[in-house]
Design a protein around this motif. Structure first.
Motif, PDB file in Angstrom:
ATOM      1  N   GLY A  94       7.170   5.807   9.434  1.00 52.51           N
ATOM      2  CA  GLY A  94       6.352   6.992   9.603  1.00 52.51           C
ATOM      3  C   GLY A  94       6.926   8.246   8.988  1.00 52.51           C
ATOM      4  N   ASN A  95       7.971   8.098   8.166  1.00 55.89           N
ATOM      5  CA  ASN A  95       8.591   9.309   7.608  1.00 55.89           C
ATOM      6  C   ASN A  95       9.029   9.159   6.147  1.00 55.89           C
ATOM      7  OD1 ASN A  95      10.841   7.679   7.777  1.00 55.89           O
ATOM      8  ND2 ASN A  95      11.819   8.834   9.427  1.00 55.89           N
ATOM      9  N   LEU A  96       8.399   8.248   5.421  1.00 56.82           N
ATOM     10  CA  LEU A  96       8.777   8.041   4.020  1.00 56.82           C
ATOM     11  C   LEU A  96       7.821   8.702   3.038  1.00 56.82           C
ATOM     12  CD1 LEU A  96      10.071   4.338   4.054  1.00 56.82           C
ATOM     13  CD2 LEU A  96      11.389   6.467   4.107  1.00 56.82           C
ATOM     14  N   GLY A  97       6.892   9.502   3.547  1.00 53.99           N
ATOM     15  CA  GLY A  97       6.046  10.309   2.671  1.00 53.99           C
ATOM     16  C   GLY A  97       5.014   9.535   1.883  1.00 53.99           C
ATOM     17  N   ARG A  98       4.481   8.498   2.512  1.00 51.60           N
ATOM     18  CA  ARG A  98       3.464   7.722   1.790  1.00 51.60           C
ATOM     19  C   ARG A  98       2.360   7.294   2.738  1.00 51.60           C
ATOM     20  NH1 ARG A  98       3.992   8.106  -3.806  1.00 51.60           N
ATOM     21  NH2 ARG A  98       2.072   7.181  -4.509  1.00 51.60           N
ATOM     22  N   SER A  99       1.134   7.552   2.342  1.00 51.76           N
ATOM     23  CA  SER A  99      -0.028   7.045   3.050  1.00 51.76           C
ATOM     24  C   SER A  99      -0.448   5.734   2.391  1.00 51.76           C
ATOM     25  CB  SER A  99      -1.151   8.078   2.992  1.00 51.76           C
ATOM     26  OG  SER A  99      -2.312   7.585   3.617  1.00 51.76           O
ATOM     27  N   PHE A 100      -1.680   5.317   2.635  1.00 48.43           N
ATOM     28  CA  PHE A 100      -2.204   4.146   1.938  1.00 48.43           C
ATOM     29  C   PHE A 100      -2.482   4.554   0.492  1.00 48.43           C
ATOM     30  CE2 PHE A 100      -3.929   2.860   6.279  1.00 48.43           C
ATOM     31  CZ  PHE A 100      -2.893   1.967   6.513  1.00 48.43           C
ATOM     32  N   GLY A 101      -1.557   4.261  -0.395  1.00 47.72           N
ATOM     33  CA  GLY A 101      -1.698   4.592  -1.804  1.00 47.72           C
ATOM     34  C   GLY A 101      -1.209   5.979  -2.148  1.00 47.72           C
ATOM     35  N   TRP A 102      -1.632   6.967  -1.419  1.00 47.27           N
ATOM     36  CA  TRP A 102      -1.354   8.365  -1.729  1.00 47.27           C
ATOM     37  C   TRP A 102       0.041   8.791  -1.282  1.00 47.27           C
ATOM     38  CZ3 TRP A 102      -5.227  11.327  -4.071  1.00 47.27           C
ATOM     39  CH2 TRP A 102      -6.536  10.791  -4.048  1.00 47.27           C
ATOM     40  N   ALA A 103       0.657   9.701  -2.047  1.00 50.26           N
ATOM     41  CA  ALA A 103       1.827  10.429  -1.560  1.00 50.26           C
ATOM     42  C   ALA A 103       1.328  11.475  -0.575  1.00 50.26           C
ATOM     43  CB  ALA A 103       2.562  11.101  -2.710  1.00 50.26           C
ATOM     44  N   ILE A 104       2.119  11.730   0.467  1.00 45.90           N
ATOM     45  CA  ILE A 104       1.706  12.674   1.505  1.00 45.90           C
ATOM     46  C   ILE A 104       2.843  13.641   1.789  1.00 45.90           C
ATOM     47  CG2 ILE A 104       2.386  11.114   3.393  1.00 45.90           C
ATOM     48  CD1 ILE A 104      -0.088  12.157   4.936  1.00 45.90           C
ATOM     49  N   GLY A 105       2.481  14.899   2.025  1.00 44.31           N
ATOM     50  CA  GLY A 105       3.496  15.901   2.318  1.00 44.31           C
ATOM     51  C   GLY A 105       2.875  17.104   2.981  1.00 44.31           C
ATOM     52  N   LYS A 106       3.674  18.175   3.144  1.00 46.39           N
ATOM     53  CA  LYS A 106       3.189  19.424   3.722  1.00 46.39           C
ATOM     54  C   LYS A 106       3.554  20.576   2.793  1.00 46.39           C
ATOM     55  CE  LYS A 106       3.362  17.956   8.552  1.00 46.39           C
ATOM     56  NZ  LYS A 106       1.898  17.912   8.724  1.00 46.39           N
ATOM     57  N   LEU A 150       0.815  -1.215   0.000  1.00 41.46           N
ATOM     58  CA  LEU A 150       0.000   0.000   0.000  1.00 41.46           C
ATOM     59  C   LEU A 150       0.850   1.268   0.000  1.00 41.46           C
ATOM     60  CD1 LEU A 150      -2.736  -1.051   2.574  1.00 41.46           C
ATOM     61  CD2 LEU A 150      -3.182  -0.392   0.214  1.00 41.46           C
ATOM     62  N   THR A 151       2.044   1.193   0.600  1.00 35.26           N
ATOM     63  CA  THR A 151       2.889   2.381   0.740  1.00 35.26           C
ATOM     64  C   THR A 151       4.090   2.362  -0.199  1.00 35.26           C
ATOM     65  OG1 THR A 151       4.120   1.316   2.550  1.00 35.26           O
ATOM     66  CG2 THR A 151       2.244   2.719   3.164  1.00 35.26           C
ATOM     67  N   HIS A 152       4.139   1.415  -1.115  1.00 38.98           N
ATOM     68  CA  HIS A 152       5.246   1.311  -2.077  1.00 38.98           C
ATOM     69  C   HIS A 152       6.603   1.209  -1.373  1.00 38.98           C
ATOM     70  CE1 HIS A 152       2.723   2.030  -5.620  1.00 38.98           C
ATOM     71  NE2 HIS A 152       2.144   2.994  -4.944  1.00 38.98           N
ATOM     72  N   THR A 153       6.631   0.462  -0.274  1.00 39.04           N
ATOM     73  CA  THR A 153       7.886   0.256   0.463  1.00 39.04           C
ATOM     74  C   THR A 153       8.265  -1.225   0.501  1.00 39.04           C
ATOM     75  OG1 THR A 153       6.661   0.173   2.564  1.00 39.04           O
ATOM     76  CG2 THR A 153       7.591   2.306   1.903  1.00 39.04           C
ATOM     77  N   SER A 154       7.828  -1.976  -0.503  1.00 36.72           N
ATOM     78  CA  SER A 154       8.059  -3.427  -0.525  1.00 36.72           C
ATOM     79  C   SER A 154       9.462  -3.799  -0.988  1.00 36.72           C
ATOM     80  CB  SER A 154       7.045  -4.105  -1.451  1.00 36.72           C
ATOM     81  OG  SER A 154       7.246  -3.666  -2.792  1.00 36.72           O
ATOM     82  N   GLY A 155      10.135  -2.881  -1.674  1.00 31.85           N
ATOM     83  CA  GLY A 155      11.457  -3.204  -2.218  1.00 31.85           C
ATOM     84  C   GLY A 155      11.414  -4.144  -3.399  1.00 31.85           C
ATOM     85  N   ILE A 156      10.238  -4.362  -3.985  1.00 35.98           N
ATOM     86  CA  ILE A 156      10.122  -5.297  -5.113  1.00 35.98           C
ATOM     87  C   ILE A 156      10.756  -4.706  -6.358  1.00 35.98           C
ATOM     88  CG2 ILE A 156       8.523  -6.505  -6.649  1.00 35.98           C
ATOM     89  CD1 ILE A 156       6.557  -6.660  -4.316  1.00 35.98           C
ATOM     90  N   ASP A 157      11.611  -5.474  -6.990  1.00 35.92           N
ATOM     91  CA  ASP A 157      12.206  -5.103  -8.274  1.00 35.92           C
ATOM     92  C   ASP A 157      11.249  -5.536  -9.368  1.00 35.92           C
ATOM     93  OD1 ASP A 157      13.659  -4.691 -10.548  1.00 35.92           O
ATOM     94  OD2 ASP A 157      15.337  -5.985 -10.018  1.00 35.92           O
ATOM     95  N   GLY A 158      10.683  -4.554 -10.093  1.00 38.24           N
ATOM     96  CA  GLY A 158       9.584  -4.864 -11.007  1.00 38.24           C
ATOM     97  C   GLY A 158       9.959  -5.198 -12.433  1.00 38.24           C
ATOM     98  N   TYR A 159      11.262  -5.347 -12.743  1.00 42.87           N
ATOM     99  CA  TYR A 159      11.642  -5.569 -14.146  1.00 42.87           C
ATOM    100  C   TYR A 159      11.332  -6.989 -14.588  1.00 42.87           C
ATOM    101  CZ  TYR A 159      14.340  -6.242 -18.397  1.00 42.87           C
ATOM    102  OH  TYR A 159      14.700  -6.556 -19.681  1.00 42.87           O
ATOM    103  N   ILE A 160      10.625  -7.106 -15.722  1.00 38.46           N
ATOM    104  CA  ILE A 160      10.330  -8.404 -16.338  1.00 38.46           C
ATOM    105  C   ILE A 160      10.665  -8.299 -17.817  1.00 38.46           C
ATOM    106  CG2 ILE A 160       8.511 -10.063 -16.936  1.00 38.46           C
ATOM    107  CD1 ILE A 160       7.020  -9.129 -14.421  1.00 38.46           C
ATOM    108  N   LYS A 161      11.557  -9.131 -18.275  1.00 40.31           N
ATOM    109  CA  LYS A 161      11.965  -9.123 -19.680  1.00 40.31           C
ATOM    110  C   LYS A 161      10.789  -9.503 -20.575  1.00 40.31           C
ATOM    111  CE  LYS A 161      15.534 -10.924 -22.798  1.00 40.31           C
ATOM    112  NZ  LYS A 161      16.700 -11.835 -22.938  1.00 40.31           N
ATOM    113  N   ASN A 162      10.619  -8.747 -21.655  1.00 44.02           N
ATOM    114  CA  ASN A 162       9.542  -9.010 -22.633  1.00 44.02           C
ATOM    115  C   ASN A 162       8.164  -9.050 -21.982  1.00 44.02           C
ATOM    116  OD1 ASN A 162      11.462  -9.260 -24.741  1.00 44.02           O
ATOM    117  ND2 ASN A 162      11.803 -11.413 -24.174  1.00 44.02           N
ATOM    118  N   ARG A 163       7.979  -8.219 -20.960  1.00 46.17           N
ATOM    119  CA  ARG A 163       6.739  -8.244 -20.181  1.00 46.17           C
ATOM    120  C   ARG A 163       5.491  -8.090 -21.034  1.00 46.17           C
ATOM    121  NH1 ARG A 163       5.970  -2.933 -17.159  1.00 46.17           N
ATOM    122  NH2 ARG A 163       5.245  -2.426 -19.270  1.00 46.17           N
TER     123      ARG A 163
END
Length: 333
Positions: A263-275, A104-117
């Protein structure tokens, strides 16, 4: 309602032919200003934007409009926990350290590259995604990736037996009365075109994202089409949440908080968050096709921006530079 500078920047974007046209809404408490500027398309012939109910390919706005509420609804129902390992639901996944919160917060560390995706079929693409690796960035960095939300869609399907796009229609779009929103617009002529492909086919009412084209109803990262009037309904709900059976107002409030483990990586559930410069919290999300939504909860202000910046050709980096200035203007106007 002010936002004079923001409106001027929108007009400049169209007048300088950086995008064909823009449909927008500015919300300031109970005040609403909508507008339509420029053209619907340039190829194969120029056509004007006629009204604010034309349909746009929302691209990654699908994540926050549809997939996030579905996942949070399942959490409120006790059918999942956001800190569950995704391996509980996707047993072929090799890294149980990754949680639903990470997705949800894009902090999974998943490498998304797939050849010939883009040449893979539905089943082979899912298999390839589930065989991806993770890096040391998990819980340390925010690395935005569609893979996170494709996995969330697969998890929702595992729990309910229903594909994520069907769940979004049933659990979000219908309850909010978003009648112009769908994953397969019936009247393609109402849709604002996106790319003209290499074989000279203009995409109109057909999703631009290649993964969404392959995965169809199983894609939780893109694929939704909608109109300005429907998005106003959605944003109005987030600004002033009601008990409408989607998620509770208390859980809506959590969308305006950093939900990463640190709590400080600038991401909510899905949304980017900032001030902004005044210290006011905001959330925002954009889509590849030229769409974005920005919300300032304290002042009950929001900005819905719809364009077809990849018409007739992607990537149009000039738009990306202008987008940053337009959002900054809204946040600090």
């Amino acid at each position: 309602m002010k936002f004079t500078h923001t409106l001027a920047l929108i007009n400049d974007l169209v007048e300088n032919k950086i995008v064909p046209g823009v449909t927008y809404a500015l919300i300031n408490g109970t005040e609403l200003k909508t507008g339509v500027v420029g053209d619907k398309q340039w190829l194969p012939e120029t056509k004007p934007l006629l009204d604010d109910n034309q349909i746009y390919d929302l691209a990654s706005l699908t994540k926050v409009i549809g997939t996030v509420p579905v996942i949070l609804q399942l959490a409120e129902q006790g059918r999942l926990n956001v800190d569950d390992s995704i391996s509980l639901y996707l047993p072929s996944w090799k890294y149980p350290l990754v949680t639903i919160r990470n997705l949800l917060t894009h902090t999974s560390g998943i490498d998304g590259y797939i050849k010939n995706r883009n040449q893979l079929n539905h089943d082979d693409l899912i298999k390839a995604l589930l065989n991806l690796h993770i890096s040391d960035d998990i819980n340390r960095k925010m690395n935005y990736s569609d893979t996170n939300f494709i996995f969330l869609g697969l998890i929702a399907k595992k729990i309910t037996g229903t594909p994520i796009q069907r769940l979004i229609e049933e659990r979000v779009l219908r309850p909010l009365g978003m009648l112009n929103s769908s994953f397969n617009p019936l009247d393609k002529n109402k849709c604002v075109p996106t790319e003209v492909t290499t074989n000279r086919v203009m995409l109109q009412g057909v999703v631009d994202d290649p993964k969404a084209n392959i995965l169809k109803y199983d894609c939780g990262s893109a694929g939704l089409f909608s109109s300005l009037s429907d998005l106003i309904k959605y944003v109005s709900w987030l600004i002033d949440p009601k008990n409408n059976g989607i998620i509770s107002p208390n859980l809506v409030d959590e969308l305006f908080e950093d939900q990463t483990v640190s709590g400080n990586l600038g991401r909510s559930f899905g949304w980017a968050i900032g001030k902004n410069k005044r210290g006011e919290t905001y959330i925002w999300q954009g889509g590849y096709t030229g769409t974005f939504i920005v919300i300032k909860p304290k002042t009950k202000q929001a900005f819905i921006f719809l364009s077809n910046r990849i018409h007739p050709k992607a990537p149009n980096e000039k738009y990306m530079q202008c987008r940053e200035k337009i959002i900054d203007s809204f946040l600090n106007d």
